[in-house]
Every structure is written in C-alpha cells, then in structure tokens.
Enzyme design. Structure first.
Site, PDB file in Angstrom:
ATOM      1  N   HIS A 207       0.799  -1.228   0.000  1.00  0.00           N
ATOM      2  CA  HIS A 207       0.000   0.000   0.000  1.00  0.00           C
ATOM      3  C   HIS A 207       0.830   1.276   0.000  1.00  0.00           C
ATOM      4  O   HIS A 207       0.284   2.365  -0.045  1.00  0.00           O
ATOM      5  CB  HIS A 207      -0.953   0.019   1.198  1.00  0.00           C
TER       6      HIS A 207
HETATM    7  C1  UD1 Z   1      -2.443   5.110   6.025  1.00  0.00           C
HETATM    8  C2  UD1 Z   1      -1.154   5.572   6.692  1.00  0.00           C
HETATM    9  C3  UD1 Z   1      -0.101   4.488   6.589  1.00  0.00           C
HETATM   10  C4  UD1 Z   1      -0.611   3.156   7.097  1.00  0.00           C
HETATM   11  C5  UD1 Z   1      -1.877   2.815   6.321  1.00  0.00           C
HETATM   12  C6  UD1 Z   1      -2.479   1.482   6.724  1.00  0.00           C
HETATM   13  C7  UD1 Z   1      -0.661   7.975   6.567  1.00  0.00           C
HETATM   14  C8  UD1 Z   1       0.251   8.968   5.993  1.00  0.00           C
HETATM   15  N1  UD1 Z   1      -0.603   6.741   6.057  1.00  0.00           N
HETATM   16  O1  UD1 Z   1      -2.179   4.970   4.633  1.00  0.00           O
HETATM   17  O2  UD1 Z   1       1.013   4.859   7.370  1.00  0.00           O
HETATM   18  O3  UD1 Z   1       0.349   2.165   6.905  1.00  0.00           O
HETATM   19  O4  UD1 Z   1      -2.828   3.863   6.576  1.00  0.00           O
HETATM   20  O5  UD1 Z   1      -3.602   1.221   5.982  1.00  0.00           O
HETATM   21  O6  UD1 Z   1      -1.401   8.285   7.468  1.00  0.00           O
HETATM   22  N2  UD1 Z   1      -9.522   4.361   1.768  1.00  0.00           N
HETATM   23  C9  UD1 Z   1     -10.710   3.692   1.705  1.00  0.00           C
HETATM   24  N3  UD1 Z   1     -11.307   3.340   2.883  1.00  0.00           N
HETATM   25  C10 UD1 Z   1     -10.766   3.653   4.079  1.00  0.00           C
HETATM   26  C11 UD1 Z   1      -9.561   4.351   4.124  1.00  0.00           C
HETATM   27  C12 UD1 Z   1      -8.943   4.698   2.957  1.00  0.00           C
HETATM   28  O7  UD1 Z   1     -11.233   3.388   0.641  1.00  0.00           O
HETATM   29  O8  UD1 Z   1     -11.373   3.286   5.116  1.00  0.00           O
HETATM   30  C13 UD1 Z   1      -8.845   4.708   0.494  1.00  0.00           C
HETATM   31  C14 UD1 Z   1      -9.167   6.079   0.020  1.00  0.00           C
HETATM   32  O9  UD1 Z   1      -9.209   6.077  -1.367  1.00  0.00           O
HETATM   33  C15 UD1 Z   1      -7.975   6.878   0.452  1.00  0.00           C
HETATM   34  C16 UD1 Z   1      -6.844   5.864   0.347  1.00  0.00           C
HETATM   35  O10 UD1 Z   1      -7.446   4.627   0.694  1.00  0.00           O
HETATM   36  O11 UD1 Z   1      -7.738   8.010  -0.302  1.00  0.00           O
HETATM   37  C17 UD1 Z   1      -5.674   6.146   1.236  1.00  0.00           C
HETATM   38  O12 UD1 Z   1      -6.075   6.299   2.593  1.00  0.00           O
HETATM   39  P1  UD1 Z   1      -5.183   7.185   3.605  1.00  0.00           P
HETATM   40  O13 UD1 Z   1      -5.757   7.143   4.955  1.00  0.00           O
HETATM   41  O14 UD1 Z   1      -4.931   8.519   3.012  1.00  0.00           O
HETATM   42  O15 UD1 Z   1      -3.776   6.482   3.588  1.00  0.00           O
HETATM   43  P2  UD1 Z   1      -3.365   4.953   3.583  1.00  0.00           P
HETATM   44  O16 UD1 Z   1      -2.767   4.642   2.262  1.00  0.00           O
HETATM   45  O17 UD1 Z   1      -4.452   4.062   4.074  1.00  0.00           O
END
Ligand code: UD1
Length: 370
Positions: A207
């Site tokens: 990820h």
């Molecule tokens: C975040 C953390 C990362 C951690 C990871 C575990 C930061 C900078 N990154 O990354 O350190 O290892 O979580 O998962 O905080 N999304 C969904 N559903 C959700 C959450 C996210 O669909 O419940 C999708 C959305 O499109 C979103 C993308 O995932 O834009 C990224 O989510 P985000 O929370 O920005 O960062 P992660 O890549 O999950």
C-alpha cells in the site's frame, strides 16, 4: 487523583496498538480512557472489524474526517480535535504510530499544552519522502513521554537531542495484541477457506504510495507476481488504495487471470493473523507486518529499500529485497529452495508493553498507588 487520557486513533494500524493500552487503562478505576477516532479510515474492513475483534470500546467521539491529501487530512483532524480537547480537558493525550492522525493530534496537544505520550516513538528510516517519517519525527519533537519498541529507537532520539528522561523503552504494543490472539487463530483454518494448503502459500500486502502510485512500479510488481505464482500460490488482500490503482492502471484483469493469485478484500485482524502464521513467506511493504512476522517466525521479504524497524532484520525474519524484479524473485526462490531466515523475539516484545506504558503514565501523571 484521577488520570483522564484522550487516546487518538485514525487508521488501521493504530487499532491493534491501542487495544492493549485501553484494556490496561480500564483495569484502574482512577484512569479514565477516552477514545477518539479521527475517521481517517472509515470502511468496515479497515476499521470497525478491528474494534469488534479486539474488544476495543466504541469510540466516544468520531471526527469523521475521511480521505484527502495529506495536508488536508492533517488539517481537518486538527480543526476538529482542538475544540474537543478543549471540552474534554484531558490530563494527557496519547497517540500511536505514525499516520497523519498521529501527527495532527500531537500538534493540537502541543499547542494546548496538554502532556503528550507517543507510543512507538523513535523509529526512523531517514527517508524524508515517506509521509510516515515526517509524521514520526515531528510527533516525537513535541512529545513528553516517548515510548519505544527497541533500543535502537532510543538511540535515534538521543541523536536528535530528545532529553533522555522523556524516553522509555517499553516493548511493542502491537506484539501485545499478537501474543494475546495468536493461540486463538489456529482454529480458524483460514488457509483452507482460500483453497491453499497451510505453509504452502505466500501472503502479499502492498500500500505504500512509492510502490503502488506509479504505473511502472505497480506493473513491475504484477509481473513479479506472475512469475512467483508458478511455484507458490499468493494470497493478496488488497488495500483500497492499491485496488484503486490496479483499476486505474488496467492491471486488475491481468491479476485476476493468474490462476494462483487470489485477490482478496482487506481482511480482519484474526483472519489475517491466521494467514500470516501459516504462510511459507510474506511479501510486504508494511511496517507492522515486518514486526509481526518476526514474532511468528515467518520469513518476511520487504519490498522497500529501507526500514524504520531494523531490529526485525538484525534479530528477526525480515529481509529488505527492494523492488527490482530479479531481486524479489531470487529471494522468493531462495526461501523455497533453502528455507527462510529464522530469528528470535526482540527484547521486551513479551506481551507486556501496555502494562509498562500505563504504569509510567500513572506514576508520572496520575498519582499511582492511590
Ligand atoms: C495510512 C497511513 C499508513 C498506514 C496505512 C495502513 C498515513 C500517511 N498513512 O495509509 O502509514 O500504513 O494507513 O492502511 O497516514 N480508503 C478507503 N477506505 C478507508 C480508508 C482509505 O477506501 O477506510 C482509500 C481512500 O481512497 C484513500 C486511500 O485509501 O484516499 C488512502 O487512505 P489514507 O488514509 O490517506 O492512507 P493509507 O494509504 O491508508
């Protein structure tokens, strides 16, 4: 004297860390843990399932910030959290890990002069382009209680000029959770559920923006999977971000056409732990999984050039293999042909880290012994 602690969580890897801390806090009538979810992660399989499985109480507050750019997300958490902390007046704010919610909450606590505890302090990979490295460093600078998982983290903090009296080497709360649930997952037999034989499959998670956000990089990893699956089935629970990119880059059909690659939705804690525990090897770019595989004794090939968790290499089963196809494939064949790396449990990864953390907070902030 009572001790009111505002515990802040936001993203999936925060949840297995907060679970043992809240459980330990609830053992003491003088300690009042308040749980605040920022809403950084919001899907059932990225958040709610962990509350159910790990017995974490329903958060008292949910800030519902959701997804956005890193700056936007961090700012939203800050804007929503400030009035809440002003209302709650906690004696301490406790944050875990290194996600955007961690940094946002740390900054708000610091601005309001509320004592701040950071669990998993001092991890460094010295790569400023990784968002978590920025979050970790800045959180540590404003923290009053820095709880570390390894001696190496203490050393990093000392080098950055953090006063030693603020730093406590306590062990690893994520491993507290793993040791608590490990014996229960064997019975789940999840490998059979996915049509693979125990100890005869790989688990892949991916990820990191650096691995999944560029067409070339993600295509190259998909190419690698095509080769690996000729010798070893691969179970791939895809993070929502990764799934979106696979769709965007037209890689989904190709992946689905590989007979021995099983693309799955993100799994709950128990199911994923069971899959890891019975895997022949794990391929990942996650930080926490490097630690969990070390304790499970399962070889871990990390698709990154560096790690903030060097103890998993020096003492555990982790190996950095980067992202070059021939290097990843070579490392997988080596595990299949010669067996994987073995290791031991790092110091203080003994299931009692939360106990130590709460004892230190009570002693310093809550009039322990009353
Ligand atoms: C975040 C953390 C990362 C951690 C990871 C575990 C930061 C900078 N990154 O990354 O350190 O290892 O979580 O998962 O905080 N999304 C969904 N559903 C959700 C959450 C996210 O669909 O419940 C999708 C959305 O499109 C979103 C993308 O995932 O834009 C990224 O989510 P985000 O929370 O920005 O960062 P992660 O890549 O999950």
């Amino acid at each position: 004297m009572s001790l009111k602690v505002a515990n802040i969580v936001g993203a999936r890897p925060n949840l297995m860390k907060i679970a043992p801390i809240i459980r330990e806090m609830r053992r003491f009538p003088q300690v009042e843990p308040v749980l605040v979810h920022t809403g950084q992660h919001y899907d059932d399989n990225m958040s709610d399932v962990f509350f159910r499985e790990l017995g974490i109480p329903v958060p008292g507050y949910n800030l519902e910030v959701g997804s956005g750019t890193h700056t936007w997300q961090t700012a939203q958490v800050m804007l929503a959290l400030e009035p809440l902390l002003l209302e709650l007046c906690p004696d301490c704010v406790l944050v875990v890990g290194d996600v955007n919610s961690t940094l946002a909450a740390a900054l708000v606590a610091a601005k309001l002069h509320i004592p701040l505890a950071h669990v998993e302090a001092g991890l460094r990979n010295f790569d400023p382009t990784m968002p978590e490295e920025v979050n970790r460093k800045l959180t540590d600078v404003v923290s009053d209680y820095l709880f570390t998982t390894s001696r190496n983290a203490n050393e990093n903090l000392r080098r950055e000029g953090i006063p030693e009296h603020k730093v406590f080497f306590v062990g690893n709360v994520m491993i507290d959770t793993l040791l608590r649930y490990h014996s229960r997952v064997d019975a789940l037999q999840v490998s059979a559920r996915y049509g693979v034989a125990p100890d005869n499959y790989a688990v892949l998670t991916l990820h990191r923006p650096s691995n999944v956000d560029a067409l070339e990089g993600l295509t190259s990893i998909v190419d690698v999977l095509d080769v690996i699956q000729t010798r070893l089935p691969v179970l791939f629970p895809a993070h929502p971000r990764t799934y979106e990119r696979l769709v965007q880059f037209n890689l989904l059909q190709r992946l689905k056409s590989m007979p021995e690659v099983k693309l799955l939705k993100p799994l709950g804690y128990l199911e994923f732990l069971s899959l890891m525990a019975h895997a022949q090897l794990v391929l990942t770019d996650s930080g926490g999984i490097q630690e969990e595989t070390t304790v499970l004794g399962v070889p871990c090939l990390t698709l990154r050039e560096n790690t903030e968790r060097p103890v998993t290499i020096s003492e555990g089963t982790n190996e950095l293999v980067g992202t070059l196809p021939e290097r990843i494939i070579g490392a997988v064949w080596k595990v299949l042909d010669e067996g994987g790396k073995t290791g031991r449990h790092p110091e203080l990864w003994d299931g009692r880290a939360a106990e130590r953390i709460v004892a230190i907070l009570r002693e310093n902030l809550g009039g322990a012994g009353e």
